[in-house]
Design an enzyme around this catalytic site. Structure first.
Site, PDB file in Angstrom:
ATOM      1  N   LYS A  10      42.274  44.538  39.403  1.00  0.00           N
ATOM      2  CA  LYS A  10      43.767  44.097  38.661  1.00  0.00           C
ATOM      3  C   LYS A  10      45.062  44.767  39.136  1.00  0.00           C
ATOM      4  CE  LYS A  10      41.267  42.478  34.451  1.00  0.00           C
ATOM      5  NZ  LYS A  10      41.434  42.498  32.943  1.00  0.00           N
ATOM      6  N   TYR A  50      42.432  32.226  33.328  1.00  0.00           N
ATOM      7  CA  TYR A  50      41.984  32.757  31.824  1.00  0.00           C
ATOM      8  C   TYR A  50      42.202  31.688  30.665  1.00  0.00           C
ATOM      9  CZ  TYR A  50      41.689  37.562  33.378  1.00  0.00           C
ATOM     10  OH  TYR A  50      41.287  38.837  33.887  1.00  0.00           O
ATOM     11  N   ASN A 113      43.203  47.091  32.343  1.00  0.00           N
ATOM     12  CA  ASN A 113      41.769  47.674  32.270  1.00  0.00           C
ATOM     13  C   ASN A 113      41.185  47.727  33.766  1.00  0.00           C
ATOM     14  OD1 ASN A 113      41.100  45.113  32.258  1.00  0.00           O
ATOM     15  ND2 ASN A 113      39.567  45.106  30.463  1.00  0.00           N
ATOM     16  N   HIS A 116      38.203  42.961  36.368  1.00  0.00           N
ATOM     17  CA  HIS A 116      37.363  42.049  35.690  1.00  0.00           C
ATOM     18  C   HIS A 116      36.065  41.736  36.236  1.00  0.00           C
ATOM     19  CE1 HIS A 116      36.650  37.997  34.033  1.00  0.00           C
ATOM     20  NE2 HIS A 116      36.363  37.453  35.165  1.00  0.00           N
ATOM     21  N   GLU A 127      33.635  31.010  38.259  1.00  0.00           N
ATOM     22  CA  GLU A 127      34.792  31.867  38.747  1.00  0.00           C
ATOM     23  C   GLU A 127      34.826  32.126  40.321  1.00  0.00           C
ATOM     24  OE1 GLU A 127      35.145  34.330  34.740  1.00  0.00           O
ATOM     25  OE2 GLU A 127      34.599  35.623  36.613  1.00  0.00           O
TER      26      GLU A 127
HETATM   27  P1  CMP Z   1      38.646  40.553  31.412  1.00  0.00           P
HETATM   28  O1  CMP Z   1      37.506  41.008  31.511  1.00  0.00           O
HETATM   29  O2  CMP Z   1      39.618  40.412  32.470  1.00  0.00           O
HETATM   30  O3  CMP Z   1      39.005  39.388  30.327  1.00  0.00           O
HETATM   31  C1  CMP Z   1      40.101  39.152  29.421  1.00  0.00           C
HETATM   32  C2  CMP Z   1      40.876  40.238  29.381  1.00  0.00           C
HETATM   33  O4  CMP Z   1      41.910  40.211  28.440  1.00  0.00           O
HETATM   34  C3  CMP Z   1      40.351  41.374  29.259  1.00  0.00           C
HETATM   35  O5  CMP Z   1      39.545  41.765  30.430  1.00  0.00           O
HETATM   36  C4  CMP Z   1      41.454  42.291  28.946  1.00  0.00           C
HETATM   37  O6  CMP Z   1      42.123  42.966  30.059  1.00  0.00           O
HETATM   38  C5  CMP Z   1      42.495  41.499  28.332  1.00  0.00           C
HETATM   39  N1  CMP Z   1      42.479  41.843  26.882  1.00  0.00           N
HETATM   40  C6  CMP Z   1      43.914  42.171  26.333  1.00  0.00           C
HETATM   41  N2  CMP Z   1      43.779  42.405  25.130  1.00  0.00           N
HETATM   42  C7  CMP Z   1      42.489  42.164  24.634  1.00  0.00           C
HETATM   43  C8  CMP Z   1      41.774  42.291  23.475  1.00  0.00           C
HETATM   44  N3  CMP Z   1      42.141  42.482  22.248  1.00  0.00           N
HETATM   45  N4  CMP Z   1      40.447  41.877  23.518  1.00  0.00           N
HETATM   46  C9  CMP Z   1      40.014  41.632  24.525  1.00  0.00           C
HETATM   47  N5  CMP Z   1      40.386  41.578  25.868  1.00  0.00           N
HETATM   48  C10 CMP Z   1      41.799  41.758  25.739  1.00  0.00           C
END
Ligand code: CMP
Length: 139
Positions: A10, A50, A113, A116, A127
């Site tokens: 990311k 998403y 974070n 993904h 995906e």
């Molecule tokens: P990812 O695995 O990319 O899938 C969805 C993303 O939403 C997740 O990682 C996080 O980076 C983001 N996200 C932000 N806030 C939340 C939350 N409260 N719960 C889950 N995902 C979140």
């Protein structure tokens, strides 16, 4: 069984020059990078990727974050690749991620974070097809 999963490094991680360190974690876990490209997502592409989270409160911020800089999209291949990748990424929230995982080591927040990963083999197939043509995947 040998599987493939879709991984995204990311914008928080590309910004901090962490692509190589994250790839090393994946490779050390036995995952092979069989396709990889650095791309700038558009709002339309990130929003579509998403789409399953469209009704969640964090959707708008997530899409904005994902277009805030380049990402590295990749296909990882290996034994039990979907679960193995999720194990080395660690929990979505870095505060809950186990020591040594990518998110524990590198993530800034639950949104920023660092990585993904597909959550199931079915998601992985969808995906991977979202980002890659079959001819771009070179095992
Ligand atoms: P990812 O695995 O990319 O899938 C969805 C993303 O939403 C997740 O990682 C996080 O980076 C983001 N996200 C932000 N806030 C939340 C939350 N409260 N719960 C889950 N995902 C979140």
């Amino acid at each position: 069984a040998t599987e493939r999963t879709l991984s995204i490094i990311k914008p928080d991680a590309t910004r901090r020059n962490l692509t190589g360190k994250i790839n090393a974690v994946f490779e050390d876990a036995g995952l092979r990078i069989v396709a990889q490209k650095r791309v700038q997502l558009t709002e339309a592409v990130a929003g579509a990727f998403y789409a399953v989270h469209k009704e969640r409160p964090f959707y708008g911020d997530l899409v904005s974050f994902m277009i805030s800089g380049p990402v590295v999209v990749q296909v990882l291949e290996g034994e039990n690749a979907v679960l193995k990748h999720r194990d080395v990424m660690g929990a979505t929230d870095p505060k809950k991620a186990a020591p040594g995982t990518v998110r524990a080591e590198f993530a800034e927040s639950i949104e920023a974070n660092s990585v993904h990963g597909s959550d199931s083999l079915e998601s992985a197939n969808n995906e991977i097809a979202f980002f890659f043509a079959q001819t771009e995947i070179l095992p």
